[in-house]
Write a protein that holds these residues in place. Structure first.
Motif, PDB file in Angstrom:
ATOM      1  N   TRP A  60       1.590   1.959  12.234  1.00 27.28           N
ATOM      2  CA  TRP A  60       0.395   1.942  11.382  1.00 27.28           C
ATOM      3  C   TRP A  60       0.629   1.084  10.145  1.00 27.28           C
ATOM      4  N   LEU A  61       1.818   1.210   9.529  1.00 25.97           N
ATOM      5  CA  LEU A  61       2.129   0.416   8.335  1.00 25.97           C
ATOM      6  C   LEU A  61       2.088  -1.084   8.635  1.00 25.97           C
ATOM      7  N   GLN A  62       2.440  -1.462   9.837  1.00 25.66           N
ATOM      8  CA  GLN A  62       2.434  -2.873  10.229  1.00 25.66           C
ATOM      9  C   GLN A  62       1.043  -3.373  10.594  1.00 25.66           C
ATOM     10  N   SER A  63       0.100  -2.463  10.756  1.00 22.03           N
ATOM     11  CA  SER A  63      -1.240  -2.844  11.215  1.00 22.03           C
ATOM     12  C   SER A  63      -2.154  -3.235  10.049  1.00 22.03           C
ATOM     13  N   ASP A  64      -3.306  -3.788  10.407  1.00 23.95           N
ATOM     14  CA  ASP A  64      -4.321  -4.143   9.416  1.00 23.95           C
ATOM     15  C   ASP A  64      -4.989  -2.911   8.807  1.00 23.95           C
ATOM     16  N   SER A  66      -3.432  -0.394   7.482  1.00 22.35           N
ATOM     17  CA  SER A  66      -2.630   0.072   6.353  1.00 22.35           C
ATOM     18  C   SER A  66      -2.996  -0.712   5.089  1.00 22.35           C
ATOM     19  N   PRO A  67      -3.163  -0.013   3.951  1.00  9.89           N
ATOM     20  CA  PRO A  67      -3.482  -0.722   2.712  1.00  9.89           C
ATOM     21  C   PRO A  67      -2.291  -1.507   2.150  1.00  9.89           C
ATOM     22  N   VAL A  68      -1.085  -1.158   2.568  1.00  8.87           N
ATOM     23  CA  VAL A  68       0.126  -1.876   2.148  1.00  8.87           C
ATOM     24  C   VAL A  68       0.953  -2.135   3.397  1.00  8.87           C
ATOM     25  N   GLN A  69       1.133  -3.388   3.732  1.00 21.72           N
ATOM     26  CA  GLN A  69       1.889  -3.735   4.931  1.00 21.72           C
ATOM     27  C   GLN A  69       3.315  -4.111   4.526  1.00 21.72           C
ATOM     28  N   LYS A  70       4.121  -3.047   4.445  1.00 20.63           N
ATOM     29  CA  LYS A  70       5.488  -3.171   3.953  1.00 20.63           C
ATOM     30  C   LYS A  70       6.255  -1.947   4.443  1.00 20.63           C
ATOM     31  N   PRO A  71       7.567  -2.069   4.708  1.00 25.83           N
ATOM     32  CA  PRO A  71       8.336  -0.875   5.075  1.00 25.83           C
ATOM     33  C   PRO A  71       8.268   0.187   3.976  1.00 25.83           C
ATOM     34  N   LEU A  72       8.194   1.444   4.380  1.00 20.61           N
ATOM     35  CA  LEU A  72       8.029   2.547   3.437  1.00 20.61           C
ATOM     36  C   LEU A  72       9.099   2.545   2.348  1.00 20.61           C
ATOM     37  N   LYS A  73      10.344   2.323   2.721  1.00 24.88           N
ATOM     38  CA  LYS A  73      11.426   2.366   1.734  1.00 24.88           C
ATOM     39  C   LYS A  73      11.401   1.178   0.766  1.00 24.88           C
ATOM     40  N   LYS A  74      10.624   0.163   1.063  1.00 22.49           N
ATOM     41  CA  LYS A  74      10.521  -1.009   0.186  1.00 22.49           C
ATOM     42  C   LYS A  74       9.354  -0.893  -0.797  1.00 22.49           C
ATOM     43  N   MET A  75       8.547   0.168  -0.660  1.00 24.37           N
ATOM     44  CA  MET A  75       7.360   0.322  -1.508  1.00 24.37           C
ATOM     45  C   MET A  75       7.710   0.936  -2.850  1.00 24.37           C
ATOM     46  N   ASP A  76       6.955   0.521  -3.878  1.00 26.37           N
ATOM     47  CA  ASP A  76       7.078   1.170  -5.180  1.00 26.37           C
ATOM     48  C   ASP A  76       6.119   2.368  -5.211  1.00 26.37           C
ATOM     49  N   LYS A  77       6.105   3.102  -6.321  1.00 26.86           N
ATOM     50  CA  LYS A  77       5.280   4.321  -6.409  1.00 26.86           C
ATOM     51  C   LYS A  77       3.795   4.035  -6.235  1.00 26.86           C
ATOM     52  N   GLU A  78       3.325   2.947  -6.808  1.00 29.44           N
ATOM     53  CA  GLU A  78       1.903   2.602  -6.705  1.00 29.44           C
ATOM     54  C   GLU A  78       1.516   2.293  -5.258  1.00 29.44           C
ATOM     55  N   GLU A  79       2.358   1.539  -4.575  1.00 29.63           N
ATOM     56  CA  GLU A  79       2.080   1.202  -3.170  1.00 29.63           C
ATOM     57  C   GLU A  79       2.128   2.459  -2.297  1.00 29.63           C
ATOM     58  N   THR A  80       3.101   3.320  -2.569  1.00 27.23           N
ATOM     59  CA  THR A  80       3.212   4.561  -1.806  1.00 27.23           C
ATOM     60  C   THR A  80       1.990   5.444  -2.048  1.00 27.23           C
ATOM     61  N   SER A  81       1.474   5.429  -3.272  1.00 20.12           N
ATOM     62  CA  SER A  81       0.263   6.198  -3.579  1.00 20.12           C
ATOM     63  C   SER A  81      -0.926   5.709  -2.770  1.00 20.12           C
ATOM     64  N   LYS A  82      -1.015   4.415  -2.536  1.00 20.33           N
ATOM     65  CA  LYS A  82      -2.098   3.863  -1.708  1.00 20.33           C
ATOM     66  C   LYS A  82      -1.976   4.350  -0.266  1.00 20.33           C
ATOM     67  N   ILE A  83      -0.741   4.426   0.225  1.00 22.54           N
ATOM     68  CA  ILE A  83      -0.509   4.921   1.584  1.00 22.54           C
ATOM     69  C   ILE A  83      -0.918   6.386   1.673  1.00 22.54           C
ATOM     70  N   ILE A  84      -0.538   7.158   0.661  1.00 15.18           N
ATOM     71  CA  ILE A  84      -0.894   8.575   0.628  1.00 15.18           C
ATOM     72  C   ILE A  84      -2.407   8.748   0.633  1.00 15.18           C
ATOM     73  N   ALA A  85      -3.103   7.987  -0.187  1.00 16.44           N
ATOM     74  CA  ALA A  85      -4.568   8.093  -0.253  1.00 16.44           C
ATOM     75  C   ALA A  85      -5.194   7.774   1.103  1.00 16.44           C
ATOM     76  N   ALA A  86      -4.696   6.745   1.774  1.00 16.85           N
ATOM     77  CA  ALA A  86      -5.240   6.372   3.081  1.00 16.85           C
ATOM     78  C   ALA A  86      -4.976   7.470   4.112  1.00 16.85           C
ATOM     79  N   LEU A  87      -3.765   8.027   4.117  1.00 20.43           N
ATOM     80  CA  LEU A  87      -3.443   9.094   5.065  1.00 20.43           C
ATOM     81  C   LEU A  87      -4.232  10.366   4.769  1.00 20.43           C
ATOM     82  N   GLU A  88      -4.428  10.680   3.487  1.00 19.02           N
ATOM     83  CA  GLU A  88      -5.251  11.838   3.132  1.00 19.02           C
ATOM     84  C   GLU A  88      -6.682  11.648   3.635  1.00 19.02           C
ATOM     85  N   GLY A  89      -7.194  10.435   3.510  1.00 17.05           N
ATOM     86  CA  GLY A  89      -8.530  10.141   4.015  1.00 17.05           C
ATOM     87  C   GLY A  89      -8.627  10.339   5.515  1.00 17.05           C
TER      88      GLY A  89
END
Length: 96
Positions: A60-64, A66-89
């Motif tokens: 999913w992270l590699q797909s279109d 995902s709001p941030v197309q980057k490996p999870l461990k390479k994300m900063d807090k802001e990028e991770t927050s975007k992933i969380i918001a998308a998954l919560e949705g």
């Protein structure tokens, strides 16, 4: 024994690598929870227990989608927050 850079570079392209998480990171633990709530689970065939399917998360992270197309461990807090918001949705949509 030498480090195999070619194999490591190939691993970095896989969904499994993109889904690697830091168990000490509270945002990552919450993402694991959201994966399970979305039904993204796999079964450990030795124990019979289910766990969050990090390979599916990585896909999913590699797909279109995902709001941030980057490996999870390479994300900063802001990028991770975007992933969380998308998954919560996705969880909210699933239960409506």
């Amino acid at each position: 024994m030498s480090f195999d850079y070619k194999a490591y570079n190939e691993l970095k392209k896989t969904p499994r690598f993109w889904g690697f998480f830091d168990a000490a990171n509270s945002q990552h633990k919450y993402i694991l929870s959201l994966c399970r709530q979305n039904g993204w689970e796999a079964i450990n065939h030795q124990t019979g227990r289910s766990y969050a399917d990090m390979e599916r998360l990585g896909t999913w992270l590699q797909s279109d989608k995902s709001p941030v197309q980057k490996p999870l461990k390479k994300m900063d807090k802001e990028e991770t927050s975007k992933i969380i918001a998308a998954l919560e949705g996705m969880v909210t949509k699933k239960y409506k």
